[in-house]
Design an enzyme around this catalytic site. Structure first.
Site, PDB file in Angstrom:
ATOM      1  N   ASP A   1      -7.242  -1.556   3.778  1.00 31.12           N
ATOM      2  CA  ASP A   1      -6.322  -2.627   3.363  1.00 31.12           C
ATOM      3  C   ASP A   1      -6.738  -3.969   3.957  1.00 31.12           C
ATOM      4  O   ASP A   1      -6.304  -5.025   3.472  1.00 31.12           O
ATOM      5  CB  ASP A   1      -4.889  -2.324   3.823  1.00 31.12           C
ATOM      6  CG  ASP A   1      -4.329  -1.080   3.160  1.00 31.12           C
ATOM      7  OD1 ASP A   1      -4.611  -0.883   1.964  1.00 31.12           O
ATOM      8  OD2 ASP A   1      -3.627  -0.316   3.843  1.00 31.12           O
TER       9      ASP A   1
ATOM     10  N   ASP B   1      -1.575  -0.895   5.962  1.00 28.81           N
ATOM     11  CA  ASP B   1      -1.775  -0.346   7.307  1.00 28.81           C
ATOM     12  C   ASP B   1      -3.203   0.120   7.572  1.00 28.81           C
ATOM     13  O   ASP B   1      -3.604   0.281   8.717  1.00 28.81           O
ATOM     14  CB  ASP B   1      -0.849   0.867   7.511  1.00 28.81           C
ATOM     15  CG  ASP B   1      -1.295   2.041   6.660  1.00 28.81           C
ATOM     16  OD1 ASP B   1      -1.598   1.824   5.478  1.00 28.81           O
ATOM     17  OD2 ASP B   1      -1.362   3.164   7.182  1.00 28.81           O
TER      18      ASP B   1
ATOM     19  N   ASP C   1       0.869  -1.163   0.000  1.00 27.30           N
ATOM     20  CA  ASP C   1       0.000   0.000   0.000  1.00 27.30           C
ATOM     21  C   ASP C   1       0.917   1.228   0.000  1.00 27.30           C
ATOM     22  O   ASP C   1       2.045   1.147   0.469  1.00 27.30           O
ATOM     23  CB  ASP C   1      -0.868  -0.071   1.271  1.00 27.30           C
ATOM     24  CG  ASP C   1      -1.398   1.264   1.689  1.00 27.30           C
ATOM     25  OD1 ASP C   1      -2.184   1.825   0.922  1.00 27.30           O
ATOM     26  OD2 ASP C   1      -1.043   1.739   2.779  1.00 27.30           O
TER      27      ASP C   1
HETATM   28  P1  ADP Z   1      -4.887   6.598  -0.494  1.00 31.93           P
HETATM   29  O1  ADP Z   1      -5.219   6.307   0.934  1.00 31.93           O
HETATM   30  O2  ADP Z   1      -4.256   5.438  -1.194  1.00 31.93           O
HETATM   31  O3  ADP Z   1      -4.087   7.853  -0.685  1.00 31.93           O
HETATM   32  P2  ADP Z   1      -7.733   7.292  -0.953  1.00 31.93           P
HETATM   33  O4  ADP Z   1      -8.631   6.277  -1.577  1.00 31.93           O
HETATM   34  O5  ADP Z   1      -7.942   7.628   0.466  1.00 31.93           O
HETATM   35  O6  ADP Z   1      -6.244   6.841  -1.307  1.00 31.93           O
HETATM   36  O7  ADP Z   1      -7.865   8.644  -1.778  1.00 31.93           O
HETATM   37  C1  ADP Z   1      -7.657   8.654  -3.172  1.00 31.93           C
HETATM   38  C2  ADP Z   1      -7.676  10.073  -3.702  1.00 31.93           C
HETATM   39  O8  ADP Z   1      -8.960  10.686  -3.489  1.00 31.93           O
HETATM   40  C3  ADP Z   1      -6.697  11.007  -3.033  1.00 31.93           C
HETATM   41  O9  ADP Z   1      -5.416  10.894  -3.584  1.00 31.93           O
HETATM   42  C4  ADP Z   1      -7.350  12.368  -3.286  1.00 31.93           C
HETATM   43  O10 ADP Z   1      -7.038  12.814  -4.588  1.00 31.93           O
HETATM   44  C5  ADP Z   1      -8.819  12.062  -3.209  1.00 31.93           C
HETATM   45  N1  ADP Z   1      -9.333  12.352  -1.851  1.00 31.93           N
HETATM   46  C6  ADP Z   1      -9.707  11.456  -0.914  1.00 31.93           C
HETATM   47  N2  ADP Z   1     -10.129  12.062   0.216  1.00 31.93           N
HETATM   48  C7  ADP Z   1     -10.004  13.396  -0.003  1.00 31.93           C
HETATM   49  C8  ADP Z   1     -10.254  14.566   0.771  1.00 31.93           C
HETATM   50  N3  ADP Z   1     -10.716  14.534   2.007  1.00 31.93           N
HETATM   51  N4  ADP Z   1      -9.997  15.769   0.191  1.00 31.93           N
HETATM   52  C9  ADP Z   1      -9.512  15.839  -1.058  1.00 31.93           C
HETATM   53  N5  ADP Z   1      -9.252  14.784  -1.835  1.00 31.93           N
HETATM   54  C10 ADP Z   1      -9.494  13.569  -1.339  1.00 31.93           C
HETATM   55 MG    MG Z   2      -2.301   3.241   3.807  1.00 32.53          MG
END
Ligand code: ADP
Ligand code: MG
Length: 346
Positions: A239, A235, A36
């Site tokens: 996941d 983590d 991850d």
């Molecule tokens: P990871 O934990 O692998 O970074 P997430 O699935 O949590 O991926 O988020 C994927 C994408 O969605 C982020 O890279 C961002 O672009 C967008 N994103 C998620 N949550 C937010 C938030 N609270 N504000 C802005 N963008 C968000």
């Molecule tokens: Mg992570």
């Protein structure tokens, strides 16, 4: 069982908690490890690096609108924006109609304005035109940053970019795994460019990007169909199902409880070098198991036929029986001599 028990003890002393004996036996046969990104390869504490403004909006406006909605989010990306807004003494606006779009971003109404903060997928879904800023977004992503687009009343107001630092040993650990012929893969919800820029930095050979949390399991299944055994290191809450699906699920000990619960192996320190420790331990334990089989068979295989045809005194039989057990135990204890730490740590 003796070798496994001694192995578990040695693992524990080195920060590798083995929760399933089967997993430590499988680990040595794994040739693909999925990591991850956030919180596993990186520290998971992103910081704001760039703020880009557009049209009539000022930098403070971009921060004000973004921070106001992000106030309702628990995402680490949100936390970093709030910190900057606080530092700049920006008073947040009241938010109504707050909504999270998993893996894409968030939306909400700040006083009277519709605000959206998120990635390209979100802006596309909301039909918001970001052509003015797309060059900037891609530049930031190529710099391994996560670029969040900020829209106000359907207009492109700006970009807030964040970067997350790599854990100290991520590069060394990945290099060592690749050197040993193990394919490393990164899985992330982040966009492809950012994912690939980070992968390049750490030396990861393959990237699965823009994977929604609920799709991580499916990605692991697909990989298993393609390459066979797969280990996964993660983590986060999202996941956990993937850790269960993987042949060996490895949780970062500093991560969420649910990830740890779902894992076969937990890395107490949470550094990637511990993955190599787990791998070395798996190989050492398996070598011991093989040697123990040999000694058990050697004693019993030679002595039982001899005893059966009456060539062996009963007392020697008893001694051989005992010696067989003693050999297995002392041989297992010699596991303590095995070198399981990666060389670069010494
Ligand atoms: P990871 O934990 O692998 O970074 P997430 O699935 O949590 O991926 O988020 C994927 C994408 O969605 C982020 O890279 C961002 O672009 C967008 N994103 C998620 N949550 C937010 C938030 N609270 N504000 C802005 N963008 C968000
Ligand atoms: Mg992570």
């Amino acid at each position: 069982p003796t070798a496994l028990m001694v192995g578990s003890g040695i693992g524990a002393e080195n920060g590798v908690l083995i929760r399933s004996g089967e997993a430590i036996q499988t680990m040595k046969d794994v040739h693909t490890i999925v990591f991850d990104k956030t919180g596993t390869i990186t520290k998971g504490r992103p910081e704001v690096t760039d703020i880009v403004k557009n049209g009539e909006f000022e930098e403070r406006d971009v921060l004000y609108f973004a921070a106001s909605v992000e106030h309702g989010s628990e995402h680490p990306l949100a936390q970093a924006i709030l910190e900057v807004a606080e530092k700049k003494r920006i008073k947040l606006g009241k938010v109504t109609n707050f909504e999270t779009s998993t893996g894409k971003g968030i939306i909400g109404k700040v006083v009277e304005k519709e605000v959206a903060v998120g990635n390209k997928k979100l802006m596309k879904e909301l039909n918001i035109d970001f052509t003015d800023l797309i060059k900037d977004v891609e530049r930031l992503e190529d710099e391994a940053k996560t670029a969040m687009m900020v829209a106000v009343d359907k207009k492109a107001a700006g970009i807030i970019a964040e970067a997350d630092t790599l854990k100290e040993d991520s590069i060394q650990a990945i290099n060592e795994l690749e050197r040993r012929g193990i394919k490393t893969v990164m899985i992330t919800g982040d966009n492809k460019r950012t994912g690939e820029a980070i992968a390049k930095k750490v030396g990861i050979s393959r990237v699965l990007a823009e994977v929604l949390p609920e799709d991580k399991v499916a990605e692991i299944k697909r990989l298993q169909d393609e390459v066979g055994l797969v280990a996964m290191v993660g983590d986060g809450i999202n996941d956990a199902p993937a850790l269960k699906q993987a042949n060996v699920g490895i949780a970062i000990g500093t991560g969420t409880d649910i990830a740890i619960e779902s894992s076969d192996i937990t890395l107490v320190r949470g550094d990637l070098s511990s993955v190599i420790v787990a791998l070395n331990l798996s190989q050492a334990v398996f070598r011991k198991i093989k040697q123990n089989y040999f000694w058990a068979w050697a004693y019993n295989g030679v002595a039982i036929p001899l005893a059966a045809i009456g060539l062996l005194h009963a007392m020697i039989g008893v001694a051989a029986m005992a010696l067989s057990s003693v050999t297995v135990i002392t041989n297992s204890l010699r596991l303590r001599k095995a070198k399981i730490k990666p060389k670069y740590l010494k």
